[in-house]
Design an enzyme around this catalytic site. Structure first.
Site, PDB file in Angstrom:
ATOM      1  N   SER A 252       5.270  -1.069   3.612  1.00  0.00           N
ATOM      2  CA  SER A 252       5.433  -2.403   4.205  1.00  0.00           C
ATOM      3  C   SER A 252       5.264  -3.482   3.137  1.00  0.00           C
ATOM      4  O   SER A 252       4.291  -3.459   2.387  1.00  0.00           O
ATOM      5  CB  SER A 252       4.389  -2.633   5.302  1.00  0.00           C
TER       6      SER A 252
ATOM      7  N   THR B  39      -0.900   8.265  13.042  1.00  0.00           N
ATOM      8  CA  THR B  39      -0.233   8.276  14.344  1.00  0.00           C
ATOM      9  C   THR B  39      -1.258   8.451  15.475  1.00  0.00           C
ATOM     10  O   THR B  39      -2.429   8.786  15.228  1.00  0.00           O
ATOM     11  CB  THR B  39       0.754   9.451  14.425  1.00  0.00           C
TER      12      THR B  39
ATOM     13  N   GLY C 290       3.515  12.352   5.200  1.00  0.00           N
ATOM     14  CA  GLY C 290       3.091  11.203   5.989  1.00  0.00           C
ATOM     15  C   GLY C 290       1.688  11.463   6.506  1.00  0.00           C
ATOM     16  O   GLY C 290       0.691  11.153   5.836  1.00  0.00           O
ATOM     17  N   SER C 291       1.603  12.104   7.690  1.00  0.00           N
ATOM     18  CA  SER C 291       0.264  12.471   8.188  1.00  0.00           C
ATOM     19  C   SER C 291      -0.424  13.409   7.210  1.00  0.00           C
ATOM     20  O   SER C 291      -1.639  13.327   6.987  1.00  0.00           O
ATOM     21  CB  SER C 291       0.389  13.173   9.550  1.00  0.00           C
TER      22      SER C 291
ATOM     23  N   PHE D 195       0.842  -1.194   0.000  1.00  0.00           N
ATOM     24  CA  PHE D 195       0.000   0.000   0.000  1.00  0.00           C
ATOM     25  C   PHE D 195       0.878   1.245   0.000  1.00  0.00           C
ATOM     26  O   PHE D 195       1.673   1.444   0.930  1.00  0.00           O
ATOM     27  CB  PHE D 195      -0.853  -0.043   1.270  1.00  0.00           C
TER      28      PHE D 195
ATOM     29  N   GLU E 277      -0.292   3.947   9.879  1.00  0.00           N
ATOM     30  CA  GLU E 277      -1.713   4.083   9.532  1.00  0.00           C
ATOM     31  C   GLU E 277      -2.430   5.129  10.383  1.00  0.00           C
ATOM     32  O   GLU E 277      -3.537   4.896  10.889  1.00  0.00           O
ATOM     33  CB  GLU E 277      -2.417   2.726   9.630  1.00  0.00           C
TER      34      GLU E 277
HETATM   35  C1  LIG Z   1       7.301   0.415  10.118  1.00  0.00           C
HETATM   36  C2  LIG Z   1       6.475   1.331   9.284  1.00  0.00           C
HETATM   37  C3  LIG Z   1       5.705   0.802   8.242  1.00  0.00           C
HETATM   38  C4  LIG Z   1       4.964   1.653   7.408  1.00  0.00           C
HETATM   39  N1  LIG Z   1       4.231   1.129   6.360  1.00  0.00           N
HETATM   40  C5  LIG Z   1       3.596   1.967   5.494  1.00  0.00           C
HETATM   41  C6  LIG Z   1       2.893   1.449   4.340  1.00  0.00           C
HETATM   42  O1  LIG Z   1       2.813   0.231   4.125  1.00  0.00           O
HETATM   43  N2  LIG Z   1       2.346   2.332   3.484  1.00  0.00           N
HETATM   44  C7  LIG Z   1       2.405   3.678   3.686  1.00  0.00           C
HETATM   45  O2  LIG Z   1       1.858   4.417   2.856  1.00  0.00           O
HETATM   46  N3  LIG Z   1       3.031   4.202   4.773  1.00  0.00           N
HETATM   47  C8  LIG Z   1       3.620   3.377   5.683  1.00  0.00           C
HETATM   48  N4  LIG Z   1       4.277   3.880   6.792  1.00  0.00           N
HETATM   49  C9  LIG Z   1       4.311   5.327   6.988  1.00  0.00           C
HETATM   50  C10 LIG Z   1       3.324   5.795   8.049  1.00  0.00           C
HETATM   51  O3  LIG Z   1       2.019   5.680   7.579  1.00  0.00           O
HETATM   52  C11 LIG Z   1       3.719   7.252   8.410  1.00  0.00           C
HETATM   53  O4  LIG Z   1       4.923   7.151   9.121  1.00  0.00           O
HETATM   54  C12 LIG Z   1       2.668   7.941   9.233  1.00  0.00           C
HETATM   55  O5  LIG Z   1       1.555   8.232   8.454  1.00  0.00           O
HETATM   56  C13 LIG Z   1       3.207   9.247   9.872  1.00  0.00           C
HETATM   57  O6  LIG Z   1       3.807  10.032   8.912  1.00  0.00           O
HETATM   58  P1  LIG Z   1       5.288  10.592   9.155  1.00  0.00           P
HETATM   59  O7  LIG Z   1       6.155   9.464   9.547  1.00  0.00           O
HETATM   60  O8  LIG Z   1       5.678  11.377   7.947  1.00  0.00           O
HETATM   61  O9  LIG Z   1       5.185  11.555  10.393  1.00  0.00           O
HETATM   62  P2  LIG Z   1       4.781  13.099  10.370  1.00  0.00           P
HETATM   63  O10 LIG Z   1       3.490  13.241   9.656  1.00  0.00           O
HETATM   64  O11 LIG Z   1       5.939  13.892   9.890  1.00  0.00           O
HETATM   65  O12 LIG Z   1       4.544  13.349  11.908  1.00  0.00           O
HETATM   66  C14 LIG Z   1       5.615  13.566  12.839  1.00  0.00           C
HETATM   67  C15 LIG Z   1       5.010  13.757  14.210  1.00  0.00           C
HETATM   68  O13 LIG Z   1       4.138  14.898  14.190  1.00  0.00           O
HETATM   69  C16 LIG Z   1       2.845  14.517  14.614  1.00  0.00           C
HETATM   70  N5  LIG Z   1       1.838  15.225  13.855  1.00  0.00           N
HETATM   71  C17 LIG Z   1       1.709  15.310  12.506  1.00  0.00           C
HETATM   72  N6  LIG Z   1       0.631  16.017  12.173  1.00  0.00           N
HETATM   73  C18 LIG Z   1       0.043  16.379  13.329  1.00  0.00           C
HETATM   74  C19 LIG Z   1      -1.116  17.134  13.663  1.00  0.00           C
HETATM   75  N7  LIG Z   1      -1.921  17.609  12.715  1.00  0.00           N
HETATM   76  N8  LIG Z   1      -1.407  17.329  14.963  1.00  0.00           N
HETATM   77  C20 LIG Z   1      -0.600  16.824  15.949  1.00  0.00           C
HETATM   78  N9  LIG Z   1       0.504  16.112  15.698  1.00  0.00           N
HETATM   79  C21 LIG Z   1       0.816  15.894  14.408  1.00  0.00           C
HETATM   80  C22 LIG Z   1       2.743  13.010  14.347  1.00  0.00           C
HETATM   81  O14 LIG Z   1       1.774  12.416  15.167  1.00  0.00           O
HETATM   82  C23 LIG Z   1       4.151  12.568  14.663  1.00  0.00           C
HETATM   83  O15 LIG Z   1       4.274  12.391  16.038  1.00  0.00           O
HETATM   84  C24 LIG Z   1       4.987   3.047   7.652  1.00  0.00           C
HETATM   85  C25 LIG Z   1       5.732   3.566   8.725  1.00  0.00           C
HETATM   86  C26 LIG Z   1       6.462   2.714   9.540  1.00  0.00           C
HETATM   87  C27 LIG Z   1       7.242   3.285  10.687  1.00  0.00           C
END
Ligand SMILES: Cc1cc2nc3c(=O)[nH]c(=O)nc-3n(C[C@H](O)[C@H](O)[C@H](O)COP(=O)(O)OP(=O)(O)OC[C@H]3O[C@@H](n4cnc5c(N)ncnc54)[C@H](O)[C@@H]3O)c2cc1C
Length: 389
Positions: free
Chosen positions: A158, A369, A130-131, A122, A367
């Site tokens: 993943s 945070t 990310g978020s 996916f 999926e």
């Molecule tokens: C082991 C692993 C497997 C994964 N597998 C997949 C996959 O199969 N497919 C896929 O598409 N993605 C995958 N991901 C990515 C995952 O979905 C993202 O890491 C996640 O969506 C968070 O995005 P980011 O890491 O960019 O964090 P960011 O969005 O940069 O966030 C950083 C921090 O800021 C906080 N934050 C962000 N926005 C807000 C807000 N509006 N209010 C308050 N706090 C906020 C977050 O909670 C977090 O603590 C995977 C990640 C990991 C670690």
């Protein structure tokens, strides 16, 4: 209101519990250590019919639904979250197809997942998105003949290396647009020209199922591989909403495994002419964790039932998100407690507690945070989707 599983689901739970004890438990530490994809477990899941749990019987699955898949994942996650992730990956990329795929797409792609002849992954996240998924830069432009040309890089995906096809989201209108109808879902096959697996990540936990990049360079996608409507970004959110109980199940299984292991340990560990389990302070920690686990199970099973009833639209989001939030935060707390209850032994590789501790942390990130889930729950209350009057 009935809090018991159906006879079919109880039987499923019992059979997966046996399989997890016989096949997953003995392999869990080696999978973590070697970080090699456990093909033997994939084969065992296939032979047990577990790869088609969430796929309807019309497409070769067993139709056990999200609740069935959650129950199975809970058992497997007691020992290995990587193995649980393998089961989760039967639903995450297929979710948008199940919700809005054409008959031809379902026949072509879902049957092979249920049979275990193909795997999928996916692709939503990107390095800068990310978020904030609306910040994605992967672009789809019309090829002039009804199809699309895709360019971009997805990351942290993943199972990227083992997958035969990908559910990929791309901007199909202005790159800077933040409108929801600017994003479209596509099915992209691994064997197509321009599709490459980029770098894979060195992770803290959940080793064995890799995460990594998918690089798309001028990939020609036929019109029939658009999932749902062009601009149907809502699909990504609906798919993820329905996934909340499945991720939650990874958390509750891990917490159960960790608490059971630590409980057995403290009942045997002698100190001060007693066992560690004889101390009331320790018993209260065990009790609080047990309460937490049962609360998470109730939230998770309710969320799974809602999702199976097709209730994963906005008004149900708080119920789905609170299951994911509570169960995954619980996994972190329970695994931390397990390390603590074992003392130094819990910190060493001789026991699985340090692995559970590392594995648990990814669950509060993937999926959506914990902060994102809290935002969704709060929105539900503010909008009166969740209200007690
Ligand atoms: C082991 C692993 C497997 C994964 N597998 C997949 C996959 O199969 N497919 C896929 O598409 N993605 C995958 N991901 C990515 C995952 O979905 C993202 O890491 C996640 O969506 C968070 O995005 P980011 O890491 O960019 O964090 P960011 O969005 O940069 O966030 C950083 C921090 O800021 C906080 N934050 C962000 N926005 C807000 C807000 N509006 N209010 C308050 N706090 C906020 C977050 O909670 C977090 O603590 C995977 C990640 C990991 C670690």
């Amino acid at each position: 209101m009935d809090f018991s599983l159906s006879d079919e689901l109880s039987a499923l739970q019992a059979s997966v519990r046996r399989l997890a004890q016989d096949k997953v438990k003995p392999r869990a530490r080696a999978i973590d250590k070697d970080a090699a994809y456990p093909q033997d477990l994939f084969d065992a899941f296939r032979d047990a019919g577990l790869l088609g749990l969430c796929i309807p019987t019309d497409y070769g699955g067993s139709g056990a639904g999200i609740l069935g898949l959650a129950v199975a994942i809970e058992e497997v996650a007691k020992y290995s979250n990587a193995a649980a992730l393998m089961l989760l990956l039967t639903r995450l990329p297929t979710g948008p197809l199940l919700i809005a795929g054409t008959e031809a797409q379902k026949e072509k792609y879902l049957i092979a997942i249920a049979e275990g002849t193909q795997r999928a992954a996916f692709g939503l996240s990107e390095p800068q998105a990310g978020s904030d998924v609306m910040g994605m830069r992967t672009r789809g432009v019309p090829d002039g003949g009804g199809g699309w040309i895709l360019n971009g890089t997805k990351c942290w995906m993943s199972g990227v290396r083992e997958a035969d096809w990908y559910t990929v989201f791309a901007k199909t209108s202005e790159p800077t647009s933040r409108a929801h109808d600017s994003i479209t879902a596509f099915i992209v096959e691994r064997k197509w020209d321009g599709v490459e697996v980029g770098r894979t990540d060195h992770k803290m936990g959940v080793k064995g199922v890799d995460t990594g990049e998918l690089v798309l360079t001028d990939v020609a996608v036929p019109a029939e591989n658009v999932i749902g409507e062009v601009g149907g970004f809502r699909l990504a959110m609906l798919g993820l909403n329905a996934m909340r109980p499945i991720v939650a199940a990874r958390g509750i299984g891990l917490a159960e495994g960790a608490l059971m292991y630590a409980t057995e340990y403290v009942q045997q560990r002698a100190a001060f002419n007693k066992t560690i389990a004889d101390f009331q302070g320790i018993q209260w920690e065990i009790a609080k964790c047990a309460v937490d686990i049962e609360a998470a199970r109730l939230l998770t099973y309710r969320a799974a039932v809602l999702a199976d009833e097709g209730k994963f639209t906005k008004e149900y989001v708080p119920y789905l998100s609170m299951a994911k939030y509570h169960a995954t935060e619980l996994a972190v707390r329970a695994s931390s407690l397990a390390v603590q209850l074992l003392g130094a032994a819990g910190y060493m590789e001789d026991h699985p507690t340090e692995q559970w501790y590392r594995d648990a942390k990814q669950l509060t990130i993937v999926e959506g945070t914990s902060q994102v889930q809290l935002g969704l729950i709060a929105r539900g209350v503010l909008d009166r989707d969740l209200w007690w009057d």
